[in-house]
Design a protein around this motif. Sequence first.
Motif, PDB file in Angstrom:
ATOM      1  N   ALA A   5       2.310  -2.160  -6.736  1.00 29.19           N
ATOM      2  CA  ALA A   5       3.072  -0.951  -6.398  1.00 29.19           C
ATOM      3  C   ALA A   5       3.181  -0.106  -7.665  1.00 29.19           C
ATOM      4  N   LYS A   6       3.032   1.188  -7.529  1.00 30.56           N
ATOM      5  CA  LYS A   6       3.116   2.086  -8.678  1.00 30.56           C
ATOM      6  C   LYS A   6       4.552   2.330  -9.127  1.00 30.56           C
ATOM      7  N   SER A   7       5.506   1.923  -8.344  1.00 33.79           N
ATOM      8  CA  SER A   7       6.913   2.190  -8.644  1.00 33.79           C
ATOM      9  C   SER A   7       7.472   1.147  -9.593  1.00 33.79           C
ATOM     10  N   ASP A   8       8.733   1.317  -9.954  1.00 30.28           N
ATOM     11  CA  ASP A   8       9.441   0.347 -10.785  1.00 30.28           C
ATOM     12  C   ASP A   8      10.203  -0.666  -9.941  1.00 30.28           C
ATOM     13  N   ALA A  55      -9.251   0.894  -7.483  1.00 27.63           N
ATOM     14  CA  ALA A  55      -8.966   1.900  -6.453  1.00 27.63           C
ATOM     15  C   ALA A  55      -7.500   2.288  -6.553  1.00 27.63           C
ATOM     16  N   GLU A  56      -7.193   3.465  -6.032  1.00 27.76           N
ATOM     17  CA  GLU A  56      -5.821   3.968  -6.097  1.00 27.76           C
ATOM     18  C   GLU A  56      -5.442   4.605  -4.772  1.00 27.76           C
ATOM     19  N   PHE A  57      -4.205   4.362  -4.369  1.00 25.98           N
ATOM     20  CA  PHE A  57      -3.631   4.929  -3.153  1.00 25.98           C
ATOM     21  C   PHE A  57      -2.341   5.634  -3.556  1.00 25.98           C
ATOM     22  N   ALA A  67      11.661  -5.579  -5.995  1.00 26.93           N
ATOM     23  CA  ALA A  67      11.814  -6.300  -4.724  1.00 26.93           C
ATOM     24  C   ALA A  67      11.027  -5.529  -3.666  1.00 26.93           C
ATOM     25  N   LEU A  68      10.320  -6.251  -2.823  1.00 24.09           N
ATOM     26  CA  LEU A  68       9.523  -5.616  -1.779  1.00 24.09           C
ATOM     27  C   LEU A  68      10.377  -4.695  -0.916  1.00 24.09           C
ATOM     28  N   SER A  69      11.598  -5.108  -0.623  1.00 23.66           N
ATOM     29  CA  SER A  69      12.483  -4.311   0.228  1.00 23.66           C
ATOM     30  C   SER A  69      12.963  -3.032  -0.453  1.00 23.66           C
ATOM     31  N   ASP A  70      12.769  -2.913  -1.769  1.00 20.84           N
ATOM     32  CA  ASP A  70      13.163  -1.700  -2.486  1.00 20.84           C
ATOM     33  C   ASP A  70      12.122  -0.586  -2.379  1.00 20.84           C
ATOM     34  N   LEU A  71      10.932  -0.910  -1.885  1.00 18.30           N
ATOM     35  CA  LEU A  71       9.902   0.119  -1.745  1.00 18.30           C
ATOM     36  C   LEU A  71      10.248   1.033  -0.572  1.00 18.30           C
ATOM     37  N   PRO A  72       9.921   2.319  -0.686  1.00 14.83           N
ATOM     38  CA  PRO A  72      10.174   3.222   0.437  1.00 14.83           C
ATOM     39  C   PRO A  72       9.261   2.901   1.613  1.00 14.83           C
ATOM     40  N   ALA A  73       9.640   3.336   2.773  1.00 11.86           N
ATOM     41  CA  ALA A  73       8.858   3.081   3.985  1.00 11.86           C
ATOM     42  C   ALA A  73       7.427   3.580   3.838  1.00 11.86           C
ATOM     43  N   GLU A  74       7.244   4.687   3.132  1.00  6.61           N
ATOM     44  CA  GLU A  74       5.903   5.242   2.937  1.00  6.61           C
ATOM     45  C   GLU A  74       4.999   4.262   2.173  1.00  6.61           C
ATOM     46  N   ALA A  75       5.575   3.512   1.248  1.00  7.87           N
ATOM     47  CA  ALA A  75       4.785   2.528   0.494  1.00  7.87           C
ATOM     48  C   ALA A  75       4.326   1.395   1.397  1.00  7.87           C
ATOM     49  N   HIS A  76       5.184   1.002   2.322  1.00  7.61           N
ATOM     50  CA  HIS A  76       4.799  -0.051   3.267  1.00  7.61           C
ATOM     51  C   HIS A  76       3.672   0.433   4.173  1.00  7.61           C
ATOM     52  N   ALA A  77       3.732   1.665   4.612  1.00  6.23           N
ATOM     53  CA  ALA A  77       2.662   2.219   5.441  1.00  6.23           C
ATOM     54  C   ALA A  77       1.373   2.339   4.634  1.00  6.23           C
ATOM     55  N   ASP A  78       1.489   2.735   3.381  1.00 10.66           N
ATOM     56  CA  ASP A  78       0.330   2.886   2.510  1.00 10.66           C
ATOM     57  C   ASP A  78      -0.302   1.521   2.197  1.00 10.66           C
ATOM     58  N   MET A  79       0.494   0.456   2.250  1.00  7.76           N
ATOM     59  CA  MET A  79      -0.043  -0.889   2.025  1.00  7.76           C
ATOM     60  C   MET A  79      -1.067  -1.242   3.101  1.00  7.76           C
ATOM     61  N   HIS A  80      -0.849  -0.737   4.306  1.00  4.73           N
ATOM     62  CA  HIS A  80      -1.799  -0.979   5.398  1.00  4.73           C
ATOM     63  C   HIS A  80      -3.172  -0.421   5.030  1.00  4.73           C
TER      64      HIS A  80
END
Length: 142
Positions: A39-42, A16-18, A45-58
């Motif tokens: 995470a699709k990004s490079d 699956a993909e988000f 560190a978890l804290s380096d992900l943008p806020a949108e990625a944290h919301a998308d994790m939900h």
Amino acid sequence: MNETMRKFGYPATLVAEFDHWAVLLRPAQPTLGSLILAAKSDATALSDLPAEAHADMHQASGAIERALAAFTGYAKINYLMLMMVDPHVHSHVIPRYEGTRTFGGLEFTDAGWPKLPDLGSAVALDDAQIAAIVSALKPHFA
């Protein structure tokens, strides 16, 4: 896509993909249905992900839990963010259950139940077995 995703077999293991995450089948299965939430990004560190990625994790984690409940009937679920060898942000998602599950003639026993998951007791899947489990899991994410 990053190198960690490729190491876990992307794109063949993609379930699956988000927007910010990919759900991959873990090629070594400590329990049936073990996944990688990558995470699709490079980011490394978890804290380096943008806020949108944290919301998308939900959204991603909710979909994972619903899909694995239907696929394996797990009792508990573990998200292990180890990132020792594979540096990009990812979690090993291990559905936990007492006893054994079967799929495609293979048996998957949760060797660590009810304690820590035993990653060393994983069933190594070949390409055909990966494709079969990916195909069986995808509809549960629809």
